[in-house]
Write a protein that holds these residues in place. Structure first.
Motif, PDB file in Angstrom:
ATOM      1  N   VAL A 225       0.843  -1.201   0.000  1.00  8.39           N
ATOM      2  CA  VAL A 225       0.000   0.000   0.000  1.00  8.39           C
ATOM      3  C   VAL A 225       0.880   1.254   0.000  1.00  8.39           C
ATOM      4  O   VAL A 225       0.495   2.293  -0.547  1.00  8.39           O
ATOM      5  N   PHE A 226       2.071   1.174   0.581  1.00  5.27           N
ATOM      6  CA  PHE A 226       2.992   2.308   0.544  1.00  5.27           C
ATOM      7  C   PHE A 226       3.406   2.631  -0.890  1.00  5.27           C
ATOM      8  O   PHE A 226       3.619   3.797  -1.227  1.00  5.27           O
ATOM      9  N   PHE A 227       3.544   1.623  -1.733  1.00 10.35           N
ATOM     10  CA  PHE A 227       3.875   1.871  -3.140  1.00 10.35           C
ATOM     11  C   PHE A 227       2.698   2.509  -3.864  1.00 10.35           C
ATOM     12  O   PHE A 227       2.902   3.336  -4.761  1.00 10.35           O
ATOM     13  N   LEU A 228       1.487   2.111  -3.494  1.00  8.55           N
ATOM     14  CA  LEU A 228       0.308   2.752  -4.092  1.00  8.55           C
ATOM     15  C   LEU A 228       0.289   4.236  -3.745  1.00  8.55           C
ATOM     16  O   LEU A 228       0.050   5.085  -4.625  1.00  8.55           O
ATOM     17  N   ALA A 229       0.547   4.565  -2.474  1.00  8.62           N
ATOM     18  CA  ALA A 229       0.638   5.975  -2.099  1.00  8.62           C
ATOM     19  C   ALA A 229       1.831   6.642  -2.763  1.00  8.62           C
ATOM     20  O   ALA A 229       1.786   7.829  -3.120  1.00  8.62           O
ATOM     21  N   PHE A 232       1.190   8.263  -6.149  1.00  7.04           N
ATOM     22  CA  PHE A 232       0.632   9.613  -6.069  1.00  7.04           C
ATOM     23  C   PHE A 232       1.719  10.624  -5.720  1.00  7.04           C
ATOM     24  O   PHE A 232       1.742  11.738  -6.263  1.00  7.04           O
ATOM     25  N   VAL A 233       2.632  10.258  -4.821  1.00  8.93           N
ATOM     26  CA  VAL A 233       3.716  11.168  -4.446  1.00  8.93           C
ATOM     27  C   VAL A 233       4.641  11.435  -5.640  1.00  8.93           C
ATOM     28  O   VAL A 233       5.077  12.565  -5.864  1.00  8.93           O
ATOM     29  N   LEU A 234       4.909  10.392  -6.431  1.00  8.28           N
ATOM     30  CA  LEU A 234       5.765  10.537  -7.610  1.00  8.28           C
ATOM     31  C   LEU A 234       5.036  11.148  -8.799  1.00  8.28           C
ATOM     32  O   LEU A 234       5.635  11.330  -9.857  1.00  8.28           O
TER      33      LEU A 234
END
Length: 450
Positions: A225-229, A232-234
């Protein structure tokens, strides 16, 4: 001509012998790891899913010796349900072989830019990287305990490949002329003129499927889930929305096929942080485990852990965004993986898989800095420091975990690399030659006619 014909079969026989030896060594390593770790995690999952298929509740099973329960989302339980029909050893072998294939594909994707930069063949470099990775503790523990971390790692790296293709070949709208030939960049996928088979093929080539891998991984585990967020950050908006849609769709499918288990998972089981092991156990190399052991309590101080954890995740995300802006998407993903593993709350050695590509980034950064001739003492010191860090980090992952877990060796490696891992700037495109202009024989005012 006869010499060429004689050399070709010899090279083919050499390659076949190397592939055979590599396959036998891989099978031997899998067998050693299965015997050493005893499929401890898969045994609990295997028994819980088998009882679930028999009519019991998925999360009510407890191991009679360790009292550990299954800690997997219903979507992953449905995916692993066919393994419950096999004996435990057969399920462990099947999961291990699938994980090795995912590791090989991920190694090929991560080493392809390095091989291209140095003008080397991609296959040998990928095989060497995968062989070195199989000797590390995260891969050993993943194969021996029967965990799906290598499969999740492969799904995330697949999205990295898709993003690389999408940045190289953006999708553009089609020409208004229906008779216009197919050109690159590709047409829109909703163009009714393009056959469905061509849409799938072109969609695979241009990376428009980016986000599907992370979405699947996020539905199967919590850490992705951190990669999913991170998408958005990238600012990979299209991939982020695809990942979110995929995750929600798979989760809703799990709710459709297993409604009671899905409600139980999100309602209570997900928040039982010590379901598989106590947070202060030596095997927990997350920040929460370090704080719990320092405090001498079964759980860490919540406010201290959340404050330091959120700060660490913020540092990882900010540095990942800077790496992405510099053109190094691999380091950006590695930084997100390191920050997620450090935040925890439960990170066992098998979940430290992102330390392996972090060492690849360090080694490539050291070689890349030494490629041009640099004479400054500071530059030579940085080159040597990066090379020594890569060697020491690999030795750290090779060593037995019993000597490192009491000293929080992996935890400190996660924190240090999240804060200091360097990224590699993308090479600048070659400058376009400017047309040579001869000076005017009679200068005149700009805009006037001679």
């Amino acid at each position: 001509m006869p010499v060429i014909e004689r050399r070709a079969p010899r090279a083919a026989r050499t390659r076949s012998a190397l592939v055979t030896i590599g396959g036998l060594v891989t099978l031997a390593l899998i067998s050693i790891n299965l015997s050493r770790y005893g499929l401890s995690t898969l045994a609990v999952t295997h028994a819980a899913v088998r009882d679930w298929l028999g009519g019991a509740e998925l999360y009510s099973y407890r191991d009679p010796f360790s009292q550990a329960g299954a800690a997997l989302p219903p979507a992953l339980a449905i995916l692993l349900a066919p393994l419950a029909l096999l004996p435990l050893k057969a399920a462990g072998w099947l999961l291990g072989l699938t994980g090795v294939v995912a590791l090989l594909l991920a190694a090929a994707a991560l080493t392809a830019p390095i091989a291209r930069r140095y003008g080397r063949r991609r296959a040998p470099l990928a095989l060497v990287a995968a062989a070195l990775a199989m000797l590390t503790e995260p891969v050993r523990a993943t194969l021996g305990e029967g965990r799906p971390e290598l499969l999740l790692f492969g799904l995330i790296v697949a999205d990295l490949v898709a993003l690389r293709r999408s940045l190289r070949h953006p999708v553009m709208p089609r020409s208004p002329d229906p008779a216009a030939p197919l050109r690159w960049p590709l047409w829109r996928v909703d163009d009714p003129v393009v056959p469905f088979r061509d849409r799938v093929r072109h969609g695979w080539l241009d990376g428009s499927w980016a986000g599907v891998g992370i979405g699947l991984a996020s539905a199967f585990a919590v850490t992705p889930v951190f990669f999913l967020a991170g998408l958005f950050v990238l600012r990979h908006w299209r991939a982020a929305l695809t990942a979110l849609t995929t995750c929600v769709t798979v989760t809703l499918a799990g709710l459709l096929f297993a409604p009671r288990e899905t409600i139980t998972w999100f309602g209570s089981t997900l928040w039982q942080l010590n379901r598989t092991e106590s947070l202060d156990a030596a095997g927990n190399q997350a920040l929460a485990g370090v704080l719990a052991r320092l405090d001498g309590t079964p759980a860490p101080p919540v406010l201290v852990w959340l404050s330091l954890g959120v700060l660490l995740v913020a540092v990882g995300m900010i540095r990942a965004r800077s790496a992405s802006y510099a053109g190094d998407e691999v380091t950006a993903f590695v930084l997100i993986g390191l920050a997620a593993a450090a935040f925890g709350p439960m990170t066992t050695p098998a979940e430290l898989i992102w330390l392996v590509p972090a060492l690849l980034v360090l080694a490539d950064a050291a070689l890349r800095r030494r490629a041009p001739a640099r004479g400054s003492r500071h530059s030579r010191f940085v080159d040597t420091f990066l090379a020594v860090s890569a060697i020491c980090g690999y030795a750290l992952l090779l060593s037995a975990p019993t000597t490192l877990l009491p000293w929080n060796g992996y935890a400190f490696a996660l924190i240090i690399l999240t804060s200091t891992l360097p990224w590699r700037s993308a090479p600048l495109p070659p400058a376009q030659p400017q047309p040579h202009r001869h000076p005017a024989a009679i200068p005149v005012p700009r805009g006037s006619r001679p």
